[in-house]
Write an enzyme that holds these catalytic residues in place. Structure first.
Site, PDB file in Angstrom:
ATOM      1  N   SER A  92       0.838  -1.194   0.000  1.00  0.00           N
ATOM      2  CA  SER A  92       0.000   0.000   0.000  1.00  0.00           C
ATOM      3  C   SER A  92       0.881   1.255   0.000  1.00  0.00           C
ATOM      4  O   SER A  92       1.643   1.460  -0.943  1.00  0.00           O
ATOM      5  CB  SER A  92      -0.956  -0.049   1.202  1.00  0.00           C
ATOM      6  N   MET A  93       0.800   2.102   1.018  1.00  0.00           N
ATOM      7  CA  MET A  93       1.705   3.254   1.078  1.00  0.00           C
ATOM      8  C   MET A  93       3.157   2.811   0.967  1.00  0.00           C
ATOM      9  O   MET A  93       3.983   3.471   0.322  1.00  0.00           O
ATOM     10  CB  MET A  93       1.503   4.017   2.387  1.00  0.00           C
TER      11      MET A  93
END
Length: 255
Positions: A92-93
């Site tokens: 994700s991030m």
């Protein structure tokens, strides 16, 4: 002055390991999210988890809210540990952090990971489904967190825990919401993508688009589970990572 030890947590040091795997956290998480990985990986791979300010052992430090200053802080801190073959994993991030750190290290130090593993995130030049923002009410923010199914309900209903967690979550989402991709030459390292058709934050087309960011080997693995398959399908994910590192992990990447 912050040291390499501030940014990296190695829960199981392996001095004779052939390769180091650096793991970049997803929104709201800390290095402890990768604590069990060392027990699931062979002794040839030493795991180093990135510990961001504001959480874990760095809970009293100010959080980052912008991508570029964060990359400029993380990447140089890794240098002392890049004296042997290495790979990056980010979910994700963390996928964007790993990607931008790879580009920063190439540009400034002529270094590249042998493998870049990106998970649960559309390619950086593709629109992502990031609906959470700091300018919504606390209640709306919590409902969005429930939708993503990554934060335990007992945490969402615990005022004391929320008081600690919300500022970190909001800062991380600000890092992602304000991130602006800039075009550069594609990386010359293997790039493996993991994603799920059940993940509401990504699309299969967006995951496939990571191919544009490497001139080397590329493959998309479709995983079972929602956005947090990194936890629900951890064993399968690590099994795939090990299989790639066994073939590509010690291959020299040329900038």
């Amino acid at each position: 002055m912050l040291t390499t030890e501030s940014w990296l947590k190695c829960y199981k040091p392996l001095p004779d390991a052939q390769l180091r795997l650096f793991c970049f956290p997803y929104v709201g998480s800390s290095a402890v999210a990768f604590r069990s990985w060392s027990d699931l990986l062979p002794s040839t791979i030493e795991v180093h988890a990135i510990e961001l300010p504001g959480r874990g052992t760095r809970i009293k430090e100010s959080v980052y809210t912008k991508m570029q200053p964060l990359i400029e802080a993380i990447a140089p801190a890794l240098l002392p540990k890049l004296d042997k073959p290495f790979a990056f994993f980010g979910h994700s991030m963390g996928a964007i952090l790993a990607f931008e750190c790879s580009r920063f290290l190439r540009k400034n130090y002529g270094l590249l990971p042998s493998c870049l593993f990106v998970s649960g995130r559309n390619a950086p030049h593709v629109q992502n489904q990031d609906s959470l923002a700091n300018n919504v009410s606390k209640e709306a923010f919590l409902e969005e967190l429930r939708l993503f199914k990554g934060t335990p309900e007992k945490v969402l209903k615990n005022p004391a825990m929320l008081k600690l967690l919300l500022p970190i979550l909001q800062a991380d989402y600000e890092v992602i919401k304000t991130y602006e991709y800039t075009e550069e030459v594609s990386l010359k390292c293997a790039l493996i993508t993991f994603g799920s058709s059940e993940d509401i934050k990504t699309t299969i087309e967006g995951l496939k688009a990571w191919k544009e960011h490497t001139t080397d080997y590329f493959y998309l693995h479709k995983m079972p589970g929602n956005h947090f398959f990194i936890n629900s399908s951890k064993s399968l994910l690590i099994e795939q990572i090990v299989s790639y590192l066994s073939v590509l992990g010690t291959k020299e990447s040329k900038c």
